[in-house]
Design a protein around this motif. Sequence first.
Motif, mmCIF file in Angstrom:
data_model
loop_
_atom_site.group_PDB
_atom_site.id
_atom_site.type_symbol
_atom_site.label_atom_id
_atom_site.label_comp_id
_atom_site.label_asym_id
_atom_site.label_seq_id
_atom_site.Cartn_x
_atom_site.Cartn_y
_atom_site.Cartn_z
ATOM 1 N N THR A 41 10.789 4.996 6.297
ATOM 2 C CA THR A 41 9.526 5.509 7.000
ATOM 3 C C THR A 41 8.961 3.941 7.440
ATOM 4 O O THR A 41 7.752 3.946 7.830
ATOM 5 N N ALA A 86 0.733 -1.111 0.029
ATOM 6 C CA ALA A 86 -0.060 -0.103 -0.009
ATOM 7 C C ALA A 86 0.849 1.417 -0.044
ATOM 8 O O ALA A 86 0.725 2.148 -0.762
ATOM 9 N N LEU A 87 1.954 1.398 0.897
ATOM 10 C CA LEU A 87 2.624 2.638 1.119
ATOM 11 C C LEU A 87 3.586 2.737 -0.123
ATOM 12 O O LEU A 87 4.033 3.838 -0.387
HETATM 13 N N1 LIG Z 1 6.512 5.212 9.955
HETATM 14 C C1 LIG Z 1 5.165 5.154 10.063
HETATM 15 O O1 LIG Z 1 4.665 5.719 10.635
HETATM 16 C C2 LIG Z 1 4.533 3.807 9.559
HETATM 17 C C3 LIG Z 1 5.319 2.607 9.187
HETATM 18 N N2 LIG Z 1 4.900 1.541 8.530
HETATM 19 C C4 LIG Z 1 5.447 0.463 8.136
HETATM 20 O O2 LIG Z 1 5.343 0.333 6.738
HETATM 21 C C5 LIG Z 1 5.337 -0.917 6.335
HETATM 22 C C6 LIG Z 1 4.663 -1.080 4.820
HETATM 23 O O3 LIG Z 1 3.261 -0.803 5.210
HETATM 24 P P1 LIG Z 1 2.315 -1.303 3.990
HETATM 25 O O4 LIG Z 1 2.712 -0.800 2.643
HETATM 26 O O5 LIG Z 1 0.919 -0.576 4.418
HETATM 27 O O6 LIG Z 1 2.241 -2.717 4.002
HETATM 28 P P2 LIG Z 1 1.764 -3.713 2.882
HETATM 29 O O7 LIG Z 1 1.622 -5.115 3.526
HETATM 30 O O8 LIG Z 1 0.786 -3.153 2.029
HETATM 31 O O9 LIG Z 1 3.104 -3.922 2.127
HETATM 32 C C7 LIG Z 1 4.238 -4.339 2.266
HETATM 33 C C8 LIG Z 1 4.986 -4.893 1.020
HETATM 34 O O10 LIG Z 1 6.373 -5.296 1.144
HETATM 35 C C9 LIG Z 1 6.250 -6.464 0.749
HETATM 36 N N3 LIG Z 1 7.689 -7.309 0.993
HETATM 37 C C10 LIG Z 1 7.649 -8.044 2.305
HETATM 38 N N4 LIG Z 1 8.905 -8.464 2.398
HETATM 39 C C11 LIG Z 1 9.661 -7.871 1.461
HETATM 40 C C12 LIG Z 1 11.136 -8.004 0.990
HETATM 41 N N5 LIG Z 1 12.077 -8.812 1.768
HETATM 42 N N6 LIG Z 1 11.614 -7.054 0.114
HETATM 43 C C13 LIG Z 1 10.693 -6.162 -0.706
HETATM 44 N N7 LIG Z 1 9.251 -6.256 -0.439
HETATM 45 C C14 LIG Z 1 8.942 -7.215 0.617
HETATM 46 C C15 LIG Z 1 5.308 -7.332 0.505
HETATM 47 O O11 LIG Z 1 4.966 -8.267 -0.140
HETATM 48 C C16 LIG Z 1 3.878 -6.153 0.407
HETATM 49 O O12 LIG Z 1 3.818 -5.954 -0.952
HETATM 50 C C17 LIG Z 1 4.593 -1.773 7.615
HETATM 51 O O13 LIG Z 1 5.102 -2.905 7.735
HETATM 52 C C18 LIG Z 1 5.106 -0.831 8.560
HETATM 53 O O14 LIG Z 1 6.147 -1.386 9.169
HETATM 54 C C19 LIG Z 1 3.546 1.472 8.252
HETATM 55 C C20 LIG Z 1 2.727 2.679 8.679
HETATM 56 C C21 LIG Z 1 3.071 3.877 9.194
#
Ligand SMILES: NC(=O)C1=CN([C@@H]2O[C@H](COP(=O)(O)OP(=O)(O)OC[C@H]3O[C@@H](n4cnc5c(N)ncnc54)[C@H](O)[C@@H]3O)[C@@H](O)[C@H]2O)C=CC1
Length: 320
Positions: free
Chosen positions: A232, A157-158
């Motif tokens: 982030t 998503a992000l």
């Molecule tokens: N700083 C902040 O305030 C925030 C930080 N986050 C962090 O951002 C992360 C991502 O959030 P979303 O995009 O919403 O999650 P998401 O689950 O939609 O996307 C995560 C993506 O990373 C991929 N992935 C998993 N392992 C990987 C690897 N080894 N190499 C490359 N890609 C890989 C997954 O297949 C998925 O497409 C969260 O897990 C959280 O840790 C999320 C929200 C706020």
Amino acid sequence: MYQTVFLDAASMGDADLSPLQADNIALTCFNATTPAQVLNRLQQADIAIVNKVVLDATTLAALPRLKLICLAATGANNIDLAGAQQHGIAVCNVRGYADTAVPQQVFALLLQLTNKVQQYQNAVRAGRWSQSPHFCLLDYPVTELAGKTMLIVGYGALGQATAKLAQAFGMQVLLSEQPDASICRAGRLPFFTALAQADVVSLHCPLTAGTERLFNARAFAAMKPGALLINTARGGLIDETALLQALQQGTLAGAALDVLTEEPPPPAHPLVLADLPQLIITPHMAWASAEARQRMVQQLAANVQAFAGGQLRNALWPQH
Ligand SMILES: NC(=O)C1=CN([C@@H]2O[C@H](COP(=O)(O)OP(=O)(O)OC[C@H]3O[C@@H](n4cnc5c(N)ncnc54)[C@H](O)[C@@H]3O)[C@@H](O)[C@H]2O)C=CC1
Ligand SMILES: O=C(O)C(=O)CO
């Protein structure tokens, strides 16, 4: 009636938590909870709501009544998912709530690295513009994003929402395959090939055993000289000692971090103390726009009510 305990409710700031209240929910909110307080506070809980409180396997084993962990976050690295599974505790998270807030912060950080807004502001305040022989002051080099490449690591998503902003800035977006993958998916580059091509690398993958310290001395050495790194996602994705070295040696031209391995960091954390203008650190607030926090509360309420109705919403475990 479901006994529901929010262990770190004050981490939601001034968000309105009233959507969590319902006739079938007895809600207790604690501002913050230390590791020593967790067991006592969750002893009678059916549902635990946590943002960043750690729930490890030992703790989960000692909570026979607990049936649901409802994360007030997307990242689940503070929960022992295997432990939850072993004890039949469902785990759900919130998703997509910050897909405008986090990418906006990515660009706030990136634009500070390229446009040096803070340095120019300081110069103006210090009277240096007034002393300038010209109409302007050009003390800090500014570089453009247009025409540069951004590597997105973690295209969920992000990552996808950040890619859209990058494209709007005229950047070319690259996607990398996971480093240990045996095949490289169409549209992706092998991890180290992608690192060598990117002017900017933005991290958006979860912190897992497989991604811990993905950005280490080897990865920094593989990056394009002069590249910028934006994190982030989670602090644990980066070997912080290696990052400091890469910045000090100039291998990386800059880094911006919203997250650190330990949060909050100890006052003597080497990255916090490092006096480097090309290193920016914000206190894990990328998610926390007023709008995103309220969207988070709505999703929490939906997750809790789904569970109360015998369903699971956004389940990380059990998966359907
Ligand atoms: N700083 C902040 O305030 C925030 C930080 N986050 C962090 O951002 C992360 C991502 O959030 P979303 O995009 O919403 O999650 P998401 O689950 O939609 O996307 C995560 C993506 O990373 C991929 N992935 C998993 N392992 C990987 C690897 N080894 N190499 C490359 N890609 C890989 C997954 O297949 C998925 O497409 C969260 O897990 C959280 O840790 C999320 C929200 C706020
Ligand atoms: O949603 C997340 O994963 C965050 O880090 C914000 O709490």
